[in-house]
Every structure is written in C-alpha cells, then in structure tokens.
Design a protein around this motif. Structure first.
Motif, PDB file in Angstrom:
ATOM      1  N   ALA A  62     -34.372 -51.809 -31.950  1.00  0.00           N
ATOM      2  CA  ALA A  62     -33.872 -53.165 -32.241  1.00  0.00           C
ATOM      3  C   ALA A  62     -35.028 -54.104 -31.938  1.00  0.00           C
ATOM      4  CB  ALA A  62     -32.669 -53.506 -31.373  1.00  0.00           C
ATOM      5  N   HIS A  63     -35.185 -55.137 -32.715  1.00  0.00           N
ATOM      6  CA  HIS A  63     -36.320 -56.014 -32.442  1.00  0.00           C
ATOM      7  C   HIS A  63     -35.928 -57.190 -31.560  1.00  0.00           C
ATOM      8  CE1 HIS A  63     -35.562 -59.274 -35.501  1.00  0.00           C
ATOM      9  NE2 HIS A  63     -35.038 -58.313 -36.226  1.00  0.00           N
ATOM     10  N   MET A  64     -36.842 -57.508 -30.631  1.00  0.00           N
ATOM     11  CA  MET A  64     -36.597 -58.597 -29.682  1.00  0.00           C
ATOM     12  C   MET A  64     -36.949 -59.951 -30.271  1.00  0.00           C
ATOM     13  SD  MET A  64     -38.016 -57.198 -26.007  1.00  0.00           S
ATOM     14  CE  MET A  64     -39.704 -56.852 -26.531  1.00  0.00           C
ATOM     15  N   LEU A 176     -29.334 -64.144 -33.263  1.00  0.00           N
ATOM     16  CA  LEU A 176     -28.451 -62.965 -33.222  1.00  0.00           C
ATOM     17  C   LEU A 176     -29.090 -61.832 -34.033  1.00  0.00           C
ATOM     18  CD1 LEU A 176     -24.960 -64.727 -33.432  1.00  0.00           C
ATOM     19  CD2 LEU A 176     -26.178 -63.871 -31.415  1.00  0.00           C
ATOM     20  N   ASP A 177     -29.916 -62.181 -35.021  1.00  0.00           N
ATOM     21  CA  ASP A 177     -30.871 -61.267 -35.661  1.00  0.00           C
ATOM     22  C   ASP A 177     -32.141 -61.331 -34.819  1.00  0.00           C
ATOM     23  OD1 ASP A 177     -32.856 -60.101 -37.188  1.00  0.00           O
ATOM     24  OD2 ASP A 177     -32.845 -61.628 -38.737  1.00  0.00           O
ATOM     25  N   ASP A 178     -32.450 -60.432 -33.901  1.00  0.00           N
ATOM     26  CA  ASP A 178     -31.730 -59.193 -33.743  1.00  0.00           C
ATOM     27  C   ASP A 178     -31.327 -58.967 -32.297  1.00  0.00           C
ATOM     28  OD1 ASP A 178     -30.688 -56.658 -34.315  1.00  0.00           O
ATOM     29  OD2 ASP A 178     -32.611 -55.677 -34.076  1.00  0.00           O
ATOM     30  N   ARG A 179     -30.968 -60.049 -31.593  1.00  0.00           N
ATOM     31  CA  ARG A 179     -30.533 -59.850 -30.209  1.00  0.00           C
ATOM     32  C   ARG A 179     -29.248 -59.035 -30.181  1.00  0.00           C
ATOM     33  NH1 ARG A 179     -33.611 -64.156 -28.251  1.00  0.00           N
ATOM     34  NH2 ARG A 179     -35.505 -63.838 -29.495  1.00  0.00           N
ATOM     35  N   SER A 208     -42.294 -58.408 -32.872  1.00  0.00           N
ATOM     36  CA  SER A 208     -42.920 -58.797 -34.147  1.00  0.00           C
ATOM     37  C   SER A 208     -42.376 -58.127 -35.402  1.00  0.00           C
ATOM     38  CB  SER A 208     -44.440 -58.576 -34.055  1.00  0.00           C
ATOM     39  OG  SER A 208     -44.994 -59.506 -33.140  1.00  0.00           O
ATOM     40  N   GLU A 209     -41.046 -57.917 -35.441  1.00  0.00           N
ATOM     41  CA  GLU A 209     -40.439 -57.414 -36.674  1.00  0.00           C
ATOM     42  C   GLU A 209     -40.514 -58.454 -37.770  1.00  0.00           C
ATOM     43  OE1 GLU A 209     -37.089 -56.773 -39.598  1.00  0.00           O
ATOM     44  OE2 GLU A 209     -37.526 -58.487 -38.312  1.00  0.00           O
ATOM     45  N   GLU A 210     -40.283 -59.709 -37.381  1.00  0.00           N
ATOM     46  CA  GLU A 210     -40.141 -60.779 -38.373  1.00  0.00           C
ATOM     47  C   GLU A 210     -41.444 -61.117 -39.094  1.00  0.00           C
ATOM     48  OE1 GLU A 210     -37.381 -61.786 -39.358  1.00  0.00           O
ATOM     49  OE2 GLU A 210     -35.910 -61.644 -37.744  1.00  0.00           O
ATOM     50  N   VAL A 211     -42.558 -60.592 -38.588  1.00  0.00           N
ATOM     51  CA  VAL A 211     -43.836 -60.853 -39.244  1.00  0.00           C
ATOM     52  C   VAL A 211     -44.424 -59.572 -39.821  1.00  0.00           C
ATOM     53  CG1 VAL A 211     -44.430 -62.989 -38.046  1.00  0.00           C
ATOM     54  CG2 VAL A 211     -44.926 -60.801 -36.950  1.00  0.00           C
ATOM     55  N   ILE A 231     -31.289 -50.756 -35.517  1.00  0.00           N
ATOM     56  CA  ILE A 231     -30.036 -51.503 -35.348  1.00  0.00           C
ATOM     57  C   ILE A 231     -30.356 -52.980 -35.564  1.00  0.00           C
ATOM     58  CG2 ILE A 231     -28.009 -51.806 -33.898  1.00  0.00           C
ATOM     59  CD1 ILE A 231     -28.835 -48.845 -34.383  1.00  0.00           C
ATOM     60  N   GLU A 232     -29.686 -53.576 -36.519  1.00  0.00           N
ATOM     61  CA  GLU A 232     -30.042 -54.942 -36.932  1.00  0.00           C
ATOM     62  C   GLU A 232     -28.851 -55.892 -36.903  1.00  0.00           C
ATOM     63  OE1 GLU A 232     -32.003 -57.197 -37.673  1.00  0.00           O
ATOM     64  OE2 GLU A 232     -33.955 -56.388 -38.184  1.00  0.00           O
ATOM     65  N   GLY A 233     -29.167 -57.163 -36.890  1.00  0.00           N
ATOM     66  CA  GLY A 233     -28.197 -58.178 -37.251  1.00  0.00           C
ATOM     67  C   GLY A 233     -28.551 -58.552 -38.679  1.00  0.00           C
ATOM     68  N   THR A 234     -27.647 -58.332 -39.602  1.00  0.00           N
ATOM     69  CA  THR A 234     -28.018 -58.520 -41.004  1.00  0.00           C
ATOM     70  C   THR A 234     -27.169 -59.574 -41.690  1.00  0.00           C
ATOM     71  OG1 THR A 234     -28.738 -57.281 -42.955  1.00  0.00           O
ATOM     72  CG2 THR A 234     -26.518 -56.843 -42.186  1.00  0.00           C
TER      73      THR A 234
HETATM   74 CO    CO Z   1     -33.887 -58.773 -37.991  1.00  0.00          CO
END
Ligand code: CO
Length: 350
Positions: A62-64, A176-179, A208-211, A231-234
């Motif tokens: 899961a990304h922080m 919440l994406d992706d906490r 650094s998922e978002e980049v 595991i994501e918030g999508t």
């Molecule tokens: Co995400």
C-alpha cells in the motif's frame, strides 16, 4: 486499534510523495508489535515482515504518499509559489486550505489565494488557472517572515482538512488514496497475530506511488515475492451523470478486484482465486472496471523474472481531492478478503 481511528490518524498525517516521514511515524509503532521484522529502506519504504511456515514471500503493498505541492519560490511579499506533485485536477486547487510542512517537521496552515470574481473578466472566471499562476498565502507579510517560520523553497504542501466521521459508517478525509490501503495492511497483520501464515507475508508501505510507482519497484526487488497484492483506495464514480464503465467501482459494493488497469493485466487465475475466496467466505466484492488507473502492482509484477500480482481496492469517491468519502464496511470487507487470501495464496504456487 479500530479501523476508523486508524483511518483518522493516517488520513490526518502529512505525506506528500517523497516526504512520507509523518505517515511512517504513525505506522511504525503499529506494525512493530505485529511483525517479526520492521525496517525502513533507503527510499523510505517501511517494510514489515511476518515470517510464515515457509520461505516464499507474499508481498502486500500500500502506498503511504499522497499528491501535493512543493514550494519553488518565495515572493518578496511573502507568498509561496509552488509546483504540483502527482495528478491534480487544476480546477480544484484555488481557494483551498493547505498545510505546508517545514524541514523541522512543523506544519503551517495556508490558503491558495484567488482573486474575487469582481476583479475577473467573464472569460477568466470560466477557465481553470494553471498552477504556475497560483500562490499559497500563509499570512506572512515578507520573505523574511516566511523564513522566520522555517518555511523555505523545497518544502512540501498539500490541500488538507481534518478527518470527519459521518453517519452510517462513512468517513471523509484527505489522502484516503492510499491511507486506506495502509490501514488494511495493518489490520491484516493484526488478524495474523494469532496464527502463523503459510507463506511469509511482507508488507510494503511504499513511497512515491503517485509520481510513478517508485517505492514499490525497489521494495519488490528486495523482498523478491512470488505473489503480490497491491491494496489501493480507488475511484468510485457512482455519482450522478456517470454510468457504465466510467463508474469504475461503487462505494458500498465491497472490495474491488482488479482485472486490468493501465499498469497491469492481472493473470486470470489470480482474479478467479480472489473471486472464489470472496464468494466462499460470503465477502461482497466487485470487479474494478478496466482500463482505468494504475497501481503499484504494475511495478511489482515486472520485478526480476515476473511476479504473480493483482490488486484489491477500496472504493473511494472524490480521490485526488482533499475530501474523499468511503464506507468503512468496504474497508472491513477488504481486510477479510486480503486475510483470507493470505491463508490460501500458497495453493497458487507450483
Ligand atoms: Co493510490
């Protein structure tokens, strides 16, 4: 810790891509008591390993990080100019409250200033403003006053409002994406406290998922998993004016199993296994509509000789805005599905 309290502390934590320290600081003590080994790697990924009866690794990711901004200039009059980090919709930036994180970790409130409509032409009012023309106002009247607060070029910022608990099990908050994925991982580790898993479970709280799925790539290399789940918030787009494929997922419809997105086409037997596990345990689930978004699974499945990777997501409305909405039932059901998958994943080997 109950899931909503966990979501609250994770959502409220500051964690723009590359600046995830505060999120890691929330997670570390929580996973320390649940894992056999916890470490932070060179990029800042938090890795928590729960040793199983066998050595092969099941990686849960899961990304922080959250999307945000970075200060790139301080005006003489005290305004902060910024560049964006990650995928913002330019329409939502103006007139939002922001939090700037100074190097010493202190948080400073600000607002993305805009001109009142009185001063704008009809044409100017109709189009979104590019980020380059926007500025953050922290109520400092000079560059020296900005410096005195410890804020400087290179400091990250993001749109931020406090977490809210709503009726009927809904919560509203930023990131919440992706906490929510981080919360699911913590609860899965908690569920494994009383039983030794068959496979070794390595949880990667990635940076650094978002980049560009960066932390997950190096986490996968060092963990060398044979199976992985991101595991994501999508996107839940079950709102007026959106129909069919563009809904992606529906809030309240249970965890969403990825079939294919822009980063991965999941091996069909893994999709079927997740569906079978959900159905056999009475866990509601939905399929995430192809071909929207991308997740860390995209980076993980290309690790080394390839990894059997898939994704389970919690539907969240209004992601990549400071006010995302989700149903905690979907989170609990995602925890149940992923925990059940941990128990059965070894049957996919060999
Ligand atoms: Co995400």
């Amino acid at each position: 810790m109950d899931t909503v309290t966990l979501l609250e502390s994770l959502s409220n934590a500051f964690g723009v891509s590359g600046f995830e320290d505060d999120v890691r600081r929330v997670l570390h003590p929580l996973v320390a008591g649940l894992a056999d080994e916890v470490r932070t790697d060179a990029l800042g990924n938090l890795i928590a390993v729960r040793r199983g009866r066998t050595a092969p690794v099941l990686m849960l990711d899961a990304h922080m990080d959250e999307i945000g901004m970075i200060v790139n200039h301080v005006e003489d009059a005290g305004f902060l100019r910024f560049a964006t980090i990650g995928g913002w919709d330019a329409r939502i930036l103006p007139a939002q409250a922001v939090t700037v994180r100074a190097q010493d970790g202190t948080l400073h409130r600000g607002v993305i200033g805009t001109l009142p409509p009185h001063l704008l032409s009809t044409e100017e009012r109709a189009k979104p403003l590019p980020a380059e023309s926007l500025f953050i106002d922290i109520g400092a009247d000079s560059a020296a006053a900005v410096a005195a607060r410890g804020v400087r070029v290179g400091d990250p910022a993001t749109l931020a409002y406090p977490f809210e608990r709503w009726p009927d099990g809904h919560v509203l908050g930023k990131a919440l994406d992706d906490r929510v994925g981080c919360a699911v991982l913590v609860q899965v580790l908690a569920a494994l406290r009383s039983r030794t898993p068959e496979m070794t479970v390595a949880c990667a709280f990635a940076v650094s998922e978002e980049v560009g799925l960066r932390g997950a790539r190096t986490a996968a290399y060092q963990l060398d998993p044979v199976i992985a789940l991101a595991i994501e918030g999508t996107v839940a787009a079950d709102v007026p004016g959106v129909a069919g494929a563009r809904q992606v997922t529906r809030m309240g419809g249970g965890p969403a199993i990825s079939v294919a997105d822009r980063s991965i086409i999941v091996r069909p037997h893994l999709v079927r296994a997740l569906e079978r596990i959900a159905a056999s345990r009475g866990i509601p689930y939905q399929l995430k509509t192809p071909l929207y978004g991308g997740t860390d699974a995209g980076a993980i499945h290309l690790n080394r000789a390839g990894v059997l990777a898939g994704g389970v997501s919690v539907p969240c409305r209004y992601i990549h805005t400071p006010l995302s909405l989700l149903r905690t039932r979907d989170v609990e059901d995602a925890v149940r599905l992923v925990t059940a998958f941990v128990e059965e994943a070894h049957t996919l080997l060999g």
